[in-house]
Design an enzyme around this catalytic site. Structure first.
Site, PDB file in Angstrom:
ATOM      1  N   ARG A   1       0.616  -1.067  -0.539  1.00 43.75           N
ATOM      2  CA  ARG A   1      -0.385  -0.003  -0.250  1.00 43.75           C
ATOM      3  C   ARG A   1       0.516   1.015   0.316  1.00 43.75           C
ATOM      4  O   ARG A   1       0.621   2.439  -0.481  1.00 43.75           O
ATOM      5  CB  ARG A   1      -0.689  -0.010   1.187  1.00 43.75           C
ATOM      6  CG  ARG A   1      -1.999  -0.398   0.708  1.00 43.75           C
ATOM      7  CD  ARG A   1      -3.400   0.224   1.575  1.00 43.75           C
ATOM      8  NE  ARG A   1      -2.798  -0.624   3.491  1.00 43.75           N
ATOM      9  CZ  ARG A   1      -2.572  -0.465   4.417  1.00 43.75           C
ATOM     10  NH1 ARG A   1      -2.317   0.564   4.422  1.00 43.75           N
ATOM     11  NH2 ARG A   1      -3.128  -1.360   5.248  1.00 43.75           N
TER      12      ARG A   1
ATOM     13  N   TYR B   1     -17.762  15.737 -17.154  1.00 40.41           N
ATOM     14  CA  TYR B   1     -17.716  14.630 -16.872  1.00 40.41           C
ATOM     15  C   TYR B   1     -19.183  13.862 -15.154  1.00 40.41           C
ATOM     16  O   TYR B   1     -18.594  14.530 -14.276  1.00 40.41           O
ATOM     17  CB  TYR B   1     -16.818  13.885 -16.853  1.00 40.41           C
ATOM     18  CG  TYR B   1     -16.757  12.315 -16.426  1.00 40.41           C
ATOM     19  CD1 TYR B   1     -17.302  11.524 -17.472  1.00 40.41           C
ATOM     20  CD2 TYR B   1     -16.069  11.840 -14.862  1.00 40.41           C
ATOM     21  CE1 TYR B   1     -17.840  10.161 -16.961  1.00 40.41           C
ATOM     22  CE2 TYR B   1     -16.912  10.470 -14.943  1.00 40.41           C
ATOM     23  CZ  TYR B   1     -17.065   9.599 -15.703  1.00 40.41           C
ATOM     24  OH  TYR B   1     -17.161   7.994 -15.500  1.00 40.41           O
TER      25      TYR B   1
HETATM   26  N1  PLP Z   1     -12.159  12.779 -15.821  1.00 40.17           N
HETATM   27  C1  PLP Z   1     -13.156  12.937 -17.205  1.00 40.17           C
HETATM   28  C2  PLP Z   1     -12.854  14.026 -18.045  1.00 40.17           C
HETATM   29  C3  PLP Z   1     -13.765  11.723 -17.679  1.00 40.17           C
HETATM   30  O1  PLP Z   1     -13.958  11.350 -18.419  1.00 40.17           O
HETATM   31  C4  PLP Z   1     -13.261  10.160 -16.584  1.00 40.17           C
HETATM   32  C5  PLP Z   1     -14.245   9.075 -17.283  1.00 40.17           C
HETATM   33  O2  PLP Z   1     -15.044   9.106 -18.425  1.00 40.17           O
HETATM   34  C6  PLP Z   1     -13.260  10.551 -15.589  1.00 40.17           C
HETATM   35  C7  PLP Z   1     -12.781  11.646 -14.721  1.00 40.17           C
HETATM   36  C8  PLP Z   1     -13.053   9.156 -14.317  1.00 40.17           C
HETATM   37  O3  PLP Z   1     -12.203   8.312 -14.827  1.00 40.17           O
HETATM   38  P1  PLP Z   1     -12.289   6.423 -15.057  1.00 40.17           P
HETATM   39  O4  PLP Z   1     -13.337   6.812 -15.277  1.00 40.17           O
HETATM   40  O5  PLP Z   1     -11.407   6.524 -15.199  1.00 40.17           O
HETATM   41  O6  PLP Z   1     -12.530   6.431 -13.327  1.00 40.17           O
END
Ligand code: PLP
Length: 380
Positions: free
Chosen positions: A53, A105
């Site tokens: 870890r 997102y």
């Molecule tokens: N940030 C953005 C701009 C994303 O498009 C995504 C996923 O699509 C994420 C964060 C989250 O990433 P993860 O799917 O690896 O958890």
């Protein structure tokens, strides 16, 4: 020559100059052990290796490579992009104010809303790609932390990192930038003044749709926030496995090459679709008529492989077009070598996404093949 003066192509191809000092191997080994022995005097046999870890060699090699690509003092891997984002937000003290860009997102928005409500964080959401709105929100709420996403997914809005940093820092806050769609090859957010840059390494950084990972990088590795995040990762236990770290290193060796190709093809596809009679709108920062084009030119060396296409005729025509595409896999995610398409309104029906919007992740296939595929699909 210092690593900072080398191009991303050189840093990535050579995994930041990695050589295994024990075997001479030019790629790291995958060491599955989770615990590491001490000698008879109770000293660790290898001073860096204690317990899984707290970090293992292959993860440190991947993090070193990411730090060099990002021009950062420190980078740390998390088991997904969301794990990296949640690690930052969990490290905020109770009672903090968090200003977050809206229409980013959806997973980020969704998780943050729930967490903030349960844990005494005041969450303010605003359209921060508009610097006037950013300045007003900062003045009104004095946020401890401001979170932007540039280019944003799936609207492709561009937030000026340098100008945002000035506004946020003047008010005593910290700026975090999710630059997943840009990758460190196109935008080095710390160079523009962000305090922490974040990427979902699941996307183009790995690039082969076979690893979940997230990365955070900073130049202020002595800050209280960075220490809290680091401790939470080690003690809270959200760590990436050695095989995933190894796959990331393998993927990153071709990252600049893939990004170059994806950006070139996405630009061609965006230009083509922008002039297509059956297309209402194309969101791509490389288009001259895109609202964020000037900011994108300032902070991006090319415009990436992500675009959104609004098809005329709403959901019905968008879904018909999506269904008629032969080369774009109908799947979520972005940044892989294979092109993907997704009807985002199906995934997030209540966030204002146009019903005719198809989010497109351009891979490394031949540009003419991909353009011809769109032409036949739109005509169906
Ligand atoms: N940030 C953005 C701009 C994303 O498009 C995504 C996923 O699509 C994420 C964060 C989250 O990433 P993860 O799917 O690896 O958890």
């Amino acid at each position: 020559m210092s690593n900072n003066s080398l191009s991303a192509h050189t840093i990535a191809a050579q995994a930041a100059g990695f050589i295994d000092r024990v075997s001479g191997a030019v790629t790291p080994a995958i060491q599955p052990a989770v615990t590491y022995a001490r000698d008879r005097d109770n000293a660790l046999i290898h001073p860096d290796n204690f317990y899984g870890r707290y970090g293992v060699e292959v993860t440190r090699v991947a993090e070193d490579l990411l730090a060099k690509l990002e021009n950062a003092k420190a980078a740390q891997l998390h088991p997904s992009g969301m794990a990296a984002i949640s690690a930052i937000i969990r490290a905020l003290p109770h009672g903090s104010t968090l200003l977050m860009q809206s229409q980013i997102y959806w997973g980020t928005t969704l998780w943050t809303r729930g967490y903030a409500e349960r844990h005494g964080i005041k969450l303010v959401e605003a359209e921060l790609s508009d610097l006037g709105v950013l300045a007003e929100s900062v003045a009104n709420h004095a946020p401890d932390l401001v979170f932007i996403e540039t280019p944003s997914n799936p609207w492709l809005r561009v937030t000026d990192i340098g100008e945002s940093a000035k506004i946020v820092h003047k008010a005593g806050g910290l700026l975090v930038a999710d630059c997943t769609a840009a990758t460190p090859v196109l935008t080095r957010a710390l160079d523009f003044g962000a305090d922490i840059v974040m990427h979902s390494a699941t996307k183009a950084i790995n690039g082969h749709s076979d690893v979940l990972a997230g990365v955070l990088a900073t130049n202020d590795s002595d800050s209280k926030l960075w220490h809290s995040i680091t401790e939470d990762r080690a003690v809270g236990g959200a760590v990436i496995g050695p095989f995933e770290a190894w796959l990331l290193i393998r993927g990153m060796r071709t990252l600049p090459l893939r990004i170059e190709r994806m950006s070139e093809t996405a630009q061609k596809l965006a230009n083509h679709l922008n002039a297509h009679p059956l297309v209402e709108d194309v969101f791509y920062p490389g288009l001259k008529n895109h609202a964020g084009h000037a900011s994108a030119q300032k902070q991006m060396s090319a415009f990436g492989g992500l675009l959104s296409v609004v098809v005329k005729g709403g959901a019905e025509r968008a879904l018909a077009t999506c269904g008629a595409l032969n080369l774009f896999h109908r799947a979520t995610s972005l940044g892989g070598v294979e092109s993907l398409v997704e009807h985002r309104h199906t995934i997030e029906p209540n966030t204002g996404i146009p019903e005719g919007l198809l989010r497109v992740s351009v891979g490394i296939e031949d540009a003419n093949d991909l353009i011809a595929d769109w032409d036949q699909a739109l005509a169906c």
